[in-house]
Design an enzyme around this catalytic site. Structure first.
Site, PDB file in Angstrom:
ATOM      1  CB  CYS A  98      -1.000  -0.141   1.197  1.00  0.00           C
ATOM      2  SG  CYS A  98      -0.056   0.277   2.721  1.00  0.00           S
TER       3      CYS A  98
ATOM      4  CB  CYS B 127      -2.147  -2.932   8.809  1.00  0.00           C
ATOM      5  SG  CYS B 127      -3.301  -2.690   7.294  1.00  0.00           S
TER       6      CYS B 127
HETATM    7 FE1  FES Z   1      -1.027   0.040   4.505  1.00  0.00          FE
HETATM    8 FE2  FES Z   1      -2.630  -0.457   6.334  1.00  0.00          FE
HETATM    9  S1  FES Z   1      -3.493  -0.363   4.602  1.00  0.00           S
HETATM   10  S2  FES Z   1      -0.446  -0.380   6.294  1.00  0.00           S
END
Ligand code: FES
Length: 153
Positions: free
Chosen positions: A35, A108
């Site tokens: 992400c 995460c």
């Molecule tokens: Fe990337 Fe949570 S969406 S660390």
């Protein structure tokens, strides 16, 4: 709202141990290839019963709310742990009372685990950082900060 989301919401209402630690012994910074979020963790060690243990841990995050909630929980759970104990903690364990991370949020937790491992591996702390925050550093990739990207899932 699931129990997990509710727990994250509660954790975010008063995140613990957020912010740079000026007198830290070590620091670790990781980025998620999933992400693009980043997280940095600082550790301060102390001596207890002849063993080196974590006295304090703090973090700074440009991650999502889940990463912040996990880092808040993890930095509390790490207090008093030896390096070996801390290294053995999985993302799941670091999430503590938040509960099991939903599949979409596993990375995460891994971001927090990665920052911890990077700090345990002895990331040197700059005594005079060229920039003051992680966000500044991200804007200045030519800086001295070493960012370790986690392997893709
Ligand atoms: Fe990337 Fe949570 S969406 S660390």
């Amino acid at each position: 709202m699931s129990d997990f989301e509710e727990n994250v919401r509660k954790a975010l209402s008063s995140p613990q141990n957020q912010g740079e630690m000026p007198d830290a012994d070590s620091v670790g910074t990781v980025g998620s290839p999933d992400c693009g979020d980043m997280l940095r963790m600082w550790l301060k060690f102390t001596e207890k019963d002849g063993k080196k243990v974590i006295d304090r841990a703090t973090f700074q995050s440009f991650g999502c709310q889940t990463a912040i909630a996990v880092a808040s929980m993890a930095t509390e759970l790490l207090k008093g742990k030896t390096i070996e104990q801390a290294r053995a903690m999985s993302a799941e364990e670091l999430s503590g009372d938040l509960g099991a991370l939903p599949p979409m949020k596993i990375h995460c937790g891994q971001l927090v685990e990665g920052a911890l491992r990077s700090a345990l591996d002895g990331g040197a702390v700059e005594t005079k950082p060229a920039v003051s925050t992680l966000s500044d550093e991200m804007k200045q990739p030519a800086g001295k900060v070493k960012i370790n990207f986690l392997p893709p899932n």
